[in-house]
Design a protein around this motif. Structure first.
Motif, PDB file in Angstrom:
ATOM      1  N   SER A 187       0.604  11.414 -10.095  1.00 14.62           N
ATOM      2  CA  SER A 187      -0.383  12.486  -9.989  1.00 14.62           C
ATOM      3  C   SER A 187       0.287  13.855 -10.134  1.00 14.62           C
ATOM      4  O   SER A 187      -0.162  14.706 -10.913  1.00 14.62           O
ATOM      5  N   PHE A 213       3.176   7.781   8.045  1.00 12.87           N
ATOM      6  CA  PHE A 213       3.327   7.716   6.587  1.00 12.87           C
ATOM      7  C   PHE A 213       2.685   8.960   5.986  1.00 12.87           C
ATOM      8  O   PHE A 213       1.476   9.155   6.081  1.00 12.87           O
ATOM      9  N   ILE A 214       3.529   9.814   5.391  1.00 11.00           N
ATOM     10  CA  ILE A 214       3.046  11.083   4.842  1.00 11.00           C
ATOM     11  C   ILE A 214       2.778  10.945   3.352  1.00 11.00           C
ATOM     12  O   ILE A 214       3.641  10.479   2.599  1.00 11.00           O
ATOM     13  N   LEU A 215       1.611  11.389   2.913  1.00 11.18           N
ATOM     14  CA  LEU A 215       1.257  11.286   1.497  1.00 11.18           C
ATOM     15  C   LEU A 215       0.626  12.580   1.000  1.00 11.18           C
ATOM     16  O   LEU A 215      -0.240  13.150   1.661  1.00 11.18           O
ATOM     17  N   THR A 216       1.086  13.051  -0.160  1.00 10.14           N
ATOM     18  CA  THR A 216       0.485  14.234  -0.791  1.00 10.14           C
ATOM     19  C   THR A 216      -0.256  13.784  -2.060  1.00 10.14           C
ATOM     20  O   THR A 216      -0.206  12.615  -2.422  1.00 10.14           O
ATOM     21  N   GLU A 217      -0.878  14.753  -2.745  1.00 10.64           N
ATOM     22  CA  GLU A 217      -1.624  14.496  -3.983  1.00 10.64           C
ATOM     23  C   GLU A 217      -2.966  13.799  -3.716  1.00 10.64           C
ATOM     24  O   GLU A 217      -3.040  12.604  -3.408  1.00 10.64           O
ATOM     25  N   ALA A 259      -3.727  10.338  -5.189  1.00 10.49           N
ATOM     26  CA  ALA A 259      -3.021   9.246  -4.515  1.00 10.49           C
ATOM     27  C   ALA A 259      -3.668   8.952  -3.159  1.00 10.49           C
ATOM     28  O   ALA A 259      -3.828   7.789  -2.774  1.00 10.49           O
ATOM     29  N   ALA A 285       1.310   3.877  -3.081  1.00 11.76           N
ATOM     30  CA  ALA A 285       0.920   5.276  -2.863  1.00 11.76           C
ATOM     31  C   ALA A 285       2.026   6.216  -3.335  1.00 11.76           C
ATOM     32  O   ALA A 285       1.754   7.263  -3.926  1.00 11.76           O
ATOM     33  N   ARG A 286       3.276   5.853  -3.096  1.00 12.90           N
ATOM     34  CA  ARG A 286       4.413   6.669  -3.547  1.00 12.90           C
ATOM     35  C   ARG A 286       4.421   6.768  -5.056  1.00 12.90           C
ATOM     36  O   ARG A 286       4.689   7.824  -5.618  1.00 12.90           O
ATOM     37  N   LYS A 331      -7.224   0.912   1.441  1.00 12.50           N
ATOM     38  CA  LYS A 331      -6.876   0.481   2.790  1.00 12.50           C
ATOM     39  C   LYS A 331      -8.103   0.207   3.665  1.00 12.50           C
ATOM     40  O   LYS A 331      -8.107  -0.732   4.447  1.00 12.50           O
ATOM     41  N   ASN A 342       5.264  19.047   4.514  1.00 18.02           N
ATOM     42  CA  ASN A 342       5.217  19.028   3.053  1.00 18.02           C
ATOM     43  C   ASN A 342       5.993  20.194   2.474  1.00 18.02           C
ATOM     44  O   ASN A 342       5.479  21.313   2.405  1.00 18.02           O
ATOM     45  N   LEU A 367       0.803  -1.234   0.000  1.00 19.06           N
ATOM     46  CA  LEU A 367       0.000   0.000   0.000  1.00 19.06           C
ATOM     47  C   LEU A 367       0.832   1.278   0.000  1.00 19.06           C
ATOM     48  O   LEU A 367       0.554   2.227  -0.745  1.00 19.06           O
ATOM     49  N   HIS A 368       1.877   1.300   0.852  1.00 11.85           N
ATOM     50  CA  HIS A 368       2.703   2.510   0.954  1.00 11.85           C
ATOM     51  C   HIS A 368       3.507   2.742  -0.317  1.00 11.85           C
ATOM     52  O   HIS A 368       3.575   3.853  -0.826  1.00 11.85           O
ATOM     53  N   ASN A 413       1.794   6.359  -7.062  1.00 11.57           N
ATOM     54  CA  ASN A 413       0.619   7.156  -7.445  1.00 11.57           C
ATOM     55  C   ASN A 413       0.839   8.638  -7.183  1.00 11.57           C
ATOM     56  O   ASN A 413       0.369   9.492  -7.938  1.00 11.57           O
ATOM     57  N   GLU A 414       1.546   8.942  -6.114  1.00  5.48           N
ATOM     58  CA  GLU A 414       1.827  10.331  -5.750  1.00  5.48           C
ATOM     59  C   GLU A 414       2.627  10.998  -6.870  1.00  5.48           C
ATOM     60  O   GLU A 414       2.305  12.102  -7.316  1.00  5.48           O
ATOM     61  N   LYS A 468      12.570  15.927  -4.035  1.00  6.06           N
ATOM     62  CA  LYS A 468      11.429  15.373  -3.314  1.00  6.06           C
ATOM     63  C   LYS A 468      11.151  13.918  -3.695  1.00  6.06           C
ATOM     64  O   LYS A 468      10.775  13.125  -2.852  1.00  6.06           O
ATOM     65  N   LYS A 512      -7.117   7.149  -3.540  1.00  8.60           N
ATOM     66  CA  LYS A 512      -6.927   5.739  -3.925  1.00  8.60           C
ATOM     67  C   LYS A 512      -6.363   4.926  -2.761  1.00  8.60           C
ATOM     68  O   LYS A 512      -6.741   3.771  -2.543  1.00  8.60           O
ATOM     69  N   TYR A 513      -5.484   5.525  -1.990  1.00  4.79           N
ATOM     70  CA  TYR A 513      -4.906   4.857  -0.814  1.00  4.79           C
ATOM     71  C   TYR A 513      -6.004   4.525   0.192  1.00  4.79           C
ATOM     72  O   TYR A 513      -6.110   3.396   0.674  1.00  4.79           O
TER      73      TYR A 513
END
Lengths: 241, 231
Positions: free
Chosen positions: A100, B69-73, B76, A93-94, B84, B56, A89-90, A96-97, A150, B79-80
């Motif tokens: 995007s 767990f840091i996520l941007t966008e 994404a 997500a990376r 989950k 960020n 999943l993680h 997909n990030e 990044k 969908k995560y």
């Protein structure tokens, strides 16, 4: 019936789909489409993709546009090795990030440079004002900085230790301005090293094969028939300048 | 992951004046995903604070933090979360062809619906508010025309004769699109007024998500009402 991929290798997203399909030995029929000749607006192509963009996929009755969607679909259907689009999943997500973020960043800025440096002056015969060129170069520089700082950081690849769809989509975009004669790797050792790793992971032969068209763009442009593009000229000028 | 680790709810950094933040807010509430909202007021420049910049460096929202767990966008993040948590499958279908349709829209969205709708809001509300100068009507006219073209494409390429953008059921694609197209309402402009099929689609989306729609849009409505009161 074999899957059809409608591709123009001058286009970055077409290259990522081409490389992915070839690398994973996915059987497909290469349907060549010429974007500069406006073939995407033809009646035939309209039956494949209402969205009228390349790349496009036709798998039996199922048609699909948008390279990101196509890459995901192929990865799932042909059960490609996990690292391309990890199930974790993680990691997913990376990937997909990045996929995007890139649309309105590296993709947009790399494309713009290619148009401003090559297609607009050489095919449309229009001069590009220096301030527009400078702004475009600045935007590209900013996007490449973000890619390095990044997304890649100190890792071998964007998602970690192995190549993924993110690197594939990134590399084809980075190569585009190169096709207009701009050396994006100059003074960027980190980006160069990442490029070398991506090329090695894909395989030099396939990488070169996919990029042959864009890297000879400068030579071909001088012999190109500009007449078919004239109809798009006003829209192109208004979009880019 | 050891059993000693405490797993808390997911944290989301949002400003409900931001379209992708609203799409995320609606999914979280509609699908009842346990979460904590941390407000980041763009108007006050809170996205540029040292604390947020550390989270960020791109100083953008939304941001999701799931136990470190840091996520941007937003695409994404949506969908995560859909993957989950035990959300109804229609949000992000698993069947490959249905999923591909959602992926197709969410990709196209970035360079079409999002920039063209945002531009109208920026020209009509944001720039004039921030600079104190009047609306640049020539640029606004051009932006409205461009948005209109995009709305035609949305109708003919995606919605067609379907109830929702990607098929019979609502998906994260509809959330992203509807929240973008609501934005110009902050300037009291309904960009769908000449597009009856899209208006009907918007009504279906509102029905499908219930209260969470107005909850997410309360800040935008308040902005519209404040501006109207001033006139």
């Amino acid at each position: 019936m074999v899957l059809e991929l409608y591709l123009d290798l001058n286009s970055q997203p077409c290259r990522s789909v081409y490389i992915f399909a070839k690398k994973n030995n996915i059987p497909f029929d290469f349907q060549k489409i010429s974007l500069l000749d406006g073939e995407q607006y033809g009646e035939e192509f309209g039956k494949i993709s209402l969205i009228r963009k390349a790349p496009a996929l036709r798998d039996g009755d199922f048609c699909l546009a948008e390279s990101i969607a196509i890459l995901h679909y192929l990865a799932e259907k042909f059960k490609t090795p996990d690292f391309w689009f990890p199930v974790d999943l993680h990691q997913r997500a990376r990937v997909n990030e990045y996929l995007s973020w890139q649309h309105m960043a590296l993709r947009m800025h790399g494309s713009r440079i290619f148009w401003l440096r090559l297609l607009i002056p050489k095919i449309l015969g229009v001069d590009v004002p220096q301030d527009k060129m400078d702004a475009a170069l600045d935007d590209l520089k900013h996007s490449l900085n973000l890619l390095e700082e990044k997304f890649i950081q100190d890792k071998p690849f964007i998602a970690g230790d192995q190549i993924s769809l993110a690197d594939l989509v990134a590399i084809v975009e980075v190569m585009q301005p190169l096709g207009s004669g701009l050396d994006v790797f100059e003074d960027r050792p980190k980006l160069s090293a990442w490029r070398d790793r991506v090329e090695a992971a894909i395989g030099k032969e396939l990488f070169d094969d996919a990029h042959q068209t864009i890297l000879t763009a400068q030579e071909r442009v001088s012999t190109m028939d500009a007449s078919k593009m004239q109809v798009f000229k006003p829209k192109i000028i208004s979009f880019f300048l | 992951m050891s059993t000693a680790e405490v797993r808390g709810p997911v944290e989301v950094y949002l400003d409900l004046l931001s379209q992708p933040c609203r799409a995320l807010h609606i999914l979280l509430n509609c699908a009842k995903i346990p979460h904590k909202v941390r407000t980041v007021a763009l108007r006050k420049g809170e996205n540029k604070s040292p604390h947020f910049t550390k989270l960020n460096p791109m100083q953008k929202i939304p941001v999701m933090v799931d136990n470190g767990f840091i996520l941007t966008e937003s695409v994404a993040i949506l969908k995560y979360l859909a993957t989950k948590y035990d959300v109804p499958e229609h949000w992000y279908p698993r069947q490959p062809e249905k999923r591909a349709r959602v992926d197709e829209y969410t990709a196209w969205h970035h360079s079409n619906t999002r920039p063209h709708s945002t531009k109208v809001f920026i020209l009509e509300v944001l720039f004039p508010t921030q600079s104190g100068s009047p609306v640049d009507s020539m640029r606004l006219t051009r932006a409205l025309s461009e948005l209109d073209d995009t709305l035609d494409k949305l109708e003919t390429m995606f919605l067609r004769r379907q109830p929702f953008l990607c098929g019979d059921d609502i998906t994260v694609a509809d959330l992203l699109a509807v929240c973008e197209l609501m934005q110009p309402l902050g300037g009291d402009r309904d960009v769908l007024q000449n597009h009856p099929p899209l208006q009907r689609w918007r009504t279906r989306v509102q029905s499908a998500v219930g209260d969470s729609f107005n909850q997410a849009h309360a800040v935008l409505y308040a902005l519209r009402d404040r501006r109207k009161a001033k006139l």
